[in-house]
Design an enzyme around this catalytic site. Structure first.
Site, PDB file in Angstrom:
ATOM      1  N   ILE A 107       0.810  -1.105  -0.011  1.00 54.15           N
ATOM      2  CA  ILE A 107      -0.144  -0.086  -0.089  1.00 54.15           C
ATOM      3  C   ILE A 107       0.854   1.324  -0.036  1.00 54.15           C
ATOM      4  CG2 ILE A 107      -0.371  -0.319   2.408  1.00 54.15           C
ATOM      5  CD1 ILE A 107      -2.990   1.378   2.194  1.00 54.15           C
ATOM      6  N   SER A 108       0.513   2.266  -0.749  1.00 58.29           N
ATOM      7  CA  SER A 108       1.551   3.222  -1.228  1.00 58.29           C
ATOM      8  C   SER A 108       1.649   4.140   0.174  1.00 58.29           C
ATOM      9  CB  SER A 108       1.201   4.058  -2.226  1.00 58.29           C
ATOM     10  OG  SER A 108       1.329   3.442  -3.358  1.00 58.29           O
ATOM     11  N   PRO A 109       2.710   5.040   0.472  1.00 61.99           N
ATOM     12  CA  PRO A 109       2.780   6.004   1.481  1.00 61.99           C
ATOM     13  C   PRO A 109       1.573   7.129   1.343  1.00 61.99           C
ATOM     14  CG  PRO A 109       4.691   5.567   0.670  1.00 61.99           C
ATOM     15  CD  PRO A 109       3.932   4.951  -0.650  1.00 61.99           C
TER      16      PRO A 109
END
Length: 408
Positions: free
Chosen positions: A89-91
């Site tokens: 999951i992206s920042p």
């Protein structure tokens, strides 16, 4: 969604897991709203994202619902977190940056390529009329679809399939957001982008990617190159057509002298997720430029990152060298917040394979050469080099960073 930090991503969860004590307690449910507010203010607004609607969406979406239960205590850090199947999951900053760049409007139809956990789609949901998202990994797509439905994101439709092909039956799309990296823009996505529409996509080689903003005008794409980034590759057809593959037996730092700034935006090319960093053009110990990291706020990120392939089956160690200068540097409030150069190794499943450091560089010292041989875990297949203060305070300057691999 599949960004690797910094910008981690910027690459994978272990880079940022250290941002909490190793045995941090999971916060009670009623604490998440405060954590989410702090996440948005510290990692998004303070870093320049000021789109009011995007900021509101980021404050409303419960990111902890989109990460595995055993790492929910890390959900509101500005880092990528592993979600299984070699994905992340992206920042939060990257999600906000991409969303603000395409600026979804209330009547827009938006296509996302790379559903992942479903978090990016959830952020898009209150900003657009319809959201369509495609995930190539069946388990992730099915889980995300169920979660989005349970949480009430009723205007989001999820499809399991190869995002390279887009979703023709629902085209054209006002906006397209691609959260995995192909080498080139998939032609079906170009065809499915509406006239006047915008697409943000990370393009490039496996470890050297740049965000591109594409706008369709008179049937043609007008392209603008944005900032460096690092995402997992787009798989399926896109990966089959990739022509440049990483060489894990010959890892190297790109633009370790910080001389290249092709966009003339004051940022060193090839380094992603840059925070509180300045390119300085006077007084370099080698060449014409060096990087300066400065922070007076303990715990706040001041860094730059770069990914590289490192095959631990073939590489015994990395000889790392650089010029270093520092002034009044001091540790942050946590033990890991130290001015240093860190190398984080990852295995074939993108799991944590260990970390090594050069430093910490504490106090004050003029330019000097630092060299160290870093052992490479046999399980390593890739790495992220993270340079900067890492939550410490003071001023750290670096130049001419290089690595030389030593074969097994």
């Amino acid at each position: 969604m599949r960004a690797v930090p910094f910008a981690l991503p910027v690459m994978f969860a272990a880079v940022f897991a250290a941002a909490l004590p190793a045995r941090a307690q999971q916060p009670p449910r009623d604490a998440y709203a405060a954590l989410r507010e702090r996440m948005v203010e510290e990692f998004i607004v303070k870093e320049g994202i000021n789109n009011v609607r995007v900021v509101a969406a980021m404050k409303s979406v419960p990111r902890h619902e989109f990460v595995p239960g055993n790492i929910r205590n890390q959900a509101y850090l500005d880092g990528a977190l592993a979600i299984g199947h070699q994905q992340t999951i992206s920042p939060p900053y990257i999600v906000a940056y991409m969303t603000a760049t395409i600026d979804p409007q209330p009547e827009d139809k938006v296509l996302e390529i790379g559903t992942g956990s479903g978090y990016q789609a959830a952020v898009l949901s209150p900003l657009a009329k319809e959201v369509y998202t495609i995930e190539i990994v069946p388990q992730l797509g099915q889980t995300a679809a169920a979660k989005l439905k349970r949480l009430g994101y009723d205007n989001v439709q999820v499809k399991v399939g190869d995002g390279y092909q887009g979703w023709a039956e629902h085209a054209p799309f006002d906006k397209i957001i691609v959260t995995c990296s192909p080498e080139n823009v998939p032609e079906p996505l170009v065809e499915q982008l509406k006239e006047g529409g915008k697409m943000i996509i990370p393009l490039g080689e496996r470890y050297q990617q740049v965000f591109h903003l594409l706008e369709k005008k008179d049937g043609k794409l007008v392209e603008k190159q944005l900032v460096p980034t690092l995402f997992v590759p787009m798989t399926g057809v896109s990966e089959e057509r990739r022509t440049v593959l990483p060489d894990g037996a010959n890892p190297k730092i790109v633009n370790g002298s910080f001389e290249i700034d092709a966009n003339e935006d004051g940022r060193a090319d090839n380094w992603h997720y840059q925070r509180q960093v300045e390119m300085v053009s006077e007084g370099a110990p080698a060449g014409q430029r060096f990087l300066r990291f400065h922070s007076m706020e303990a715990g706040r990120l001041s860094q730059a990152l770069q990914g590289l392939g490192v095959d631990g089956r073939r590489i015994r160690s990395l000889a790392v060298s650089m010029h270093v200068k520092h002034a009044d540097t001091a540790r942050g409030t946590r033990s890991h917040e130290q001015p240093a150069v860190m190398i984080h190794f990852y295995d074939a499943r993108r799991g944590d394979a260990g970390s090594r450091a050069l430093g910490p560089f504490l106090g004050t010292q003029d330019w000097h050469r630092v060299q160290k041989e870093i052992p490479v875990p046999a399980s390593a297949r890739e790495a992220i080099i993270r340079i900067g203060l890492n939550g410490a305070t003071g001023t750290l300057e670096l130049d001419d960073i290089a690595i030389t691999p030593n074969a097994r």
